[in-house]
Design a protein around this motif. Structure first.
Motif: not given
Length: 416
Positions: A33-48
């Motif tokens: 279960l993920e509250k955002n529309a897509m998973p991995g929002a923070k992962l996408l920001l990792t390491g710029s």
């Protein structure tokens, strides 16, 4: 709507996705279960956006990069190491490459590619990935757990909380996992931003923003006593200090602490004072700023240190007083700064504190208080240094939690 599941993972970050992938086996229904529309929002920001996914080195070397709680990760890192993580992705078509500094990135330098592999694996393993579905509460009953969202009620025998911490709230990290854990009787430790820059009171180097230093020694002081020595890459900002060295040390720094910087590298105060005195004595006609330029100090900082030490630009060594010399020695080797505040959650890369480790079995990630409740990732009271250590901890604890869930099924834990 009411649904039954064998396991429910709450939070679609790297820990949740990885846990779901490895928990999903034939004959068992796994939901994420993920509250955002897509998973991995923070992962996408990792390491710029480039995703520094892990670090080179042995497990024993890794453990020293998680502060006082590193030992808790021994089983997780041995169970799924950095080498295992690299093999997992390279075996699925996403090769990894290590830099000279030990940081490991996907060869494509794209966080989106890492997320794509995880989502594809979830689909191939039959994980039911339900996005835009925020969990409102978790209730334990005699047969397992009731997980309630705004859309559905799930009955399950195993819940894995992988909601992350509170850093980068724009990605949805709002501390939900702490609230769920506390409601179930799980003890928590105090939370605060970690891997975060420092705002300095009356910062004298604001005009020098952008100047960086490699392996700069600095110490932390509290109530007049030195509490820690550090060395690392440091960056001047408009408001204070940043850079990997400061970010890594920030977990143990508090507002009001003193920071003392050594701009002459590993030279101690006495050594620098003696060397400076020798140079001054040998060159009485030289300007003091010329003498200072012989040390590894950037020119703009050189001039600023002279000004702050009350030394005119044209002062010669012959007229360099003992008081001025003592002030300059202090400013070069132990420049004193006071921490006004640590950067808040919007700029912090991680969260310090969380689910208390004494309430979690380090070999399974299962609660020692609530059977069937598991934790993985940043929701735990673990924060690592910069350089891929936090992502590795998320993957390793997610993997271990998945094995814990499967072991529970094997022992007879099934949904009501």
């Amino acid at each position: 709507m009411i649904k039954a599941a064998d396991a429910v993972m709450i939070g679609g970050g790297p820990a949740g996705l990885f846990c779901a992938v490895h928990a999903a086996v034939p004959g068992h229904r796994v939901m994420l279960l993920e509250k955002n529309a897509m998973p991995g929002a923070k992962l996408l920001l990792t390491g710029s956006g480039q995703c520094n996914i892990t670090h080179a080195g042995t497990v024993s070397e890794f453990l020293s990069h998680y502060g006082k709680n590193g030992r808790f990760l021994r089983a997780a890192l041995h169970g799924f190491s950095n080498d295992d993580l690299i093999q997992f992705f390279s075996g699925r078509g996403l090769a990894m490459a290590a830099e000279e500094n030990g940081k490991v990135f996907p060869e494509t330098r794209a966080s989106a590619d890492v997320l794509s592999v995880l989502i594809r694996e979830c689909r191939e393993k039959g994980v039911e990935l339900r996005c835009a579905e925020q969990v409102e509460k978790i209730v334990q009953d005699r047969q397992g757990f009731i997980v309630q969202t705004g859309k559905t009620v799930y009955y399950t025998s195993a819940v894995v909380i992988t909601t992350g911490g509170m850093s980068y709230p724009v990605t949805g990290s709002s501390g939900d996992g702490y609230r769920f854990a506390a409601a179930l009787g799980q003890p928590l430790t105090e939370t605060a931003p970690a891997l975060t820059p420092l705002r300095i009171s009356s910062f004298p180097f604001a005009a020098l923003s952008g100047i960086s230093f490699e392996s700069l020694p600095f110490s932390v002081w509290r109530d007049g006593k030195k509490v820690a020595d550090h060395s690392g890459d440091l960056l001047f900002t408009h408001l204070g200090l940043s850079g990997p060295g400061i970010l890594d040390a920030s977990r143990d720094i508090r507002a009001g602490d003193g920071i003392r910087l050594s701009f002459v590298g590993a030279m101690r105060r006495e050594e620098f004072a003696q060397d400076l005195a020798r140079r001054v004595q040998e060159n009485p006609g030289w300007q003091v700023r010329t003498i200072l330029a012989a040390y590894p100090i950037p020119e703009r900082l050189n001039r600023k240190l002279l000004t702050l030490s009350g030394i005119p630009d044209d002062l010669t060594c012959a007229h360099f007083s003992a008081a001025q010399r003592s002030k300059l020695v202090t400013n070069c080797t132990e420049f004193p700064l006071t921490v006004a505040a640590l950067g808040g959650y919007p700029v912090a890369m991680a969260t310090r504190g969380g689910v208390a480790l004494e309430g979690v079995n380090q070999k399974t990630m299962e609660s020692t208080i609530v059977p069937g409740l598991f934790f993985a990732g940043e929701v735990l009271d673990i924060d690592g240094d910069t350089g891929g250590y936090n992502l590795q901890a998320a993957f390793s604890t997610g993997y271990l939690a998945a094995l814990g869930v499967r072991k529970r099924w094997e022992s007879g834990g099934h949904p009501p």
